[in-house]
Design an enzyme around this catalytic site. Structure first.
Site, PDB file in Angstrom:
ATOM      1  N   ARG A  66       0.837  -1.204   0.000  1.00 48.49           N
ATOM      2  CA  ARG A  66       0.000   0.000   0.000  1.00 48.49           C
ATOM      3  C   ARG A  66       0.871   1.252   0.000  1.00 48.49           C
ATOM      4  O   ARG A  66       0.567   2.230  -0.699  1.00 48.49           O
ATOM      5  CB  ARG A  66      -0.936   0.008   1.211  1.00 48.49           C
ATOM      6  CG  ARG A  66      -2.042  -1.034   1.135  1.00 48.49           C
ATOM      7  CD  ARG A  66      -3.001  -0.914   2.307  1.00 48.49           C
ATOM      8  NE  ARG A  66      -3.824   0.295   2.219  1.00 48.49           N
ATOM      9  CZ  ARG A  66      -4.576   0.743   3.216  1.00 48.49           C
ATOM     10  NH1 ARG A  66      -4.606   0.095   4.384  1.00 48.49           N
ATOM     11  NH2 ARG A  66      -5.310   1.831   3.061  1.00 48.49           N
ATOM     12  N   CYS A 102      -1.235   5.771   9.222  1.00 45.29           N
ATOM     13  CA  CYS A 102      -1.573   4.467   8.642  1.00 45.29           C
ATOM     14  C   CYS A 102      -2.719   4.699   7.668  1.00 45.29           C
ATOM     15  O   CYS A 102      -2.715   5.682   6.934  1.00 45.29           O
ATOM     16  CB  CYS A 102      -1.925   3.474   9.736  1.00 45.29           C
ATOM     17  SG  CYS A 102      -3.308   4.000  10.788  1.00 45.29           S
TER      18      CYS A 102
END
Length: 275
Positions: A172, A230
């Site tokens: 990611r 995050c």
């Protein structure tokens, strides 16, 4: 005070004269809450807290798990028996993310003594119960600001002047996949530091010395500020917890990538390099 507690230490504390308040923060991303699992079996005396509705505000422009309204959060904590003068231990199913969110939020709002059960319920070998307790109301009144907090501008600045860690999975960060948010990639200047690499296969934290070495290799040398983000401020709290175990203070960007990527004017970097 250590930020984590072992299952054996918790068992001893629960048998003592002033047992801690226990909060069960079992949670799963994108699914229904796990109250039914809690009702089937939990550590005796633990009170269930729903991350999505009590530890976060409604999803929107500030991300998928923005800070909760303090009155809502405070009411939930008092209903669970939380007071500022009594220790709190939080746990989840074993991944540690939900428990870390509760640990961070309680600390951010001024509670002086909160620990996370290392390894979560999976590490607990003591008795479990299906009895839902009704604790006496607590007196905790949350006041924001006791832990450092980053907004989007602050995270962008820290990526240039200090160390901003991206706690998501490496793919990611590199922008190879993005299963949840509208744009793939990372904040320019951020360093990839998947939170899953802070724990063993059973979900328990690596020793403090190993965590310190890991973060030092990523740039946490003690001479600059450290921040973490995050996807939506949940696994990032787990990385802040790992940093605390290693003795390194860090700020959390709660909005994280879910907020950053919703604004088309913010820059996005892709690939393995920070820039």
């Amino acid at each position: 005070m250590n930020a984590i507690i072992s299952a054996s230490e918790l068992a001893s504390d629960l048998a003592g004269p002033t047992p801690p308040v226990l909060l069960d923060i079992r949670w799963q991303l994108g699914g229904p809450n796990l109250r039914s699992d809690y009702e089937k079996a939990h550590i005796p005396g633990a009170v269930f807290v729903d991350l999505d509705s009590e530890l976060a505000g409604p999803a929107g422009s500030e991300g998928r798990h923005p800070l909760p309204d303090l009155e809502v959060f405070g009411a939930a904590m008092r209903a669970a028996g939380v007071s500022a003068d009594r220790d709190v231990v939080v746990y989840d199913g074993g991944q540690g993310w939900g428990a870390a969110r509760a640990w961070w939020l309680l600390g951010y709002t001024g509670h002086p003594s909160v620990r996370v059960l290392d390894g979560g319920l999976a590490a607990w070998s003591g008795p479990v119960s299906s009895e839902v307790p009704m604790p006496a109301p607590g007196t905790f009144v949350p006041q924001a600001g006791a832990r450092p907090l980053l907004d989007a501008d602050g995270a962008a600045a820290l990526a240039r002047t200090g160390l901003l860690l991206d706690a998501r999975a490496g793919e990611r960060y590199r922008g190879e996949v993005e299963p949840i948010d509208p744009v793939a990639g990372h904040i320019p200047g951020a360093v990839s530091a998947p939170t899953t690499e802070n724990v063993t296969d059973d979900g328990q934290f690596l020793p403090a010395s190993e965590l310190a070495d890991r973060f030092k290799s990523l740039g946490a040398t003690g001479t600059s500020e450290v921040g973490v983000y995050c996807g939506s401020g949940v696994s990032g709290a787990h990385e802040v917890l790992a940093l605390a175990v290693a003795g390194i203070p860090a700020a959390l960007y709660v909005g994280s990538w879910s907020e950053w990527s919703r604004n088309g004017s913010r820059p996005v970097a892709v690939g393995p390099d920070p820039q």
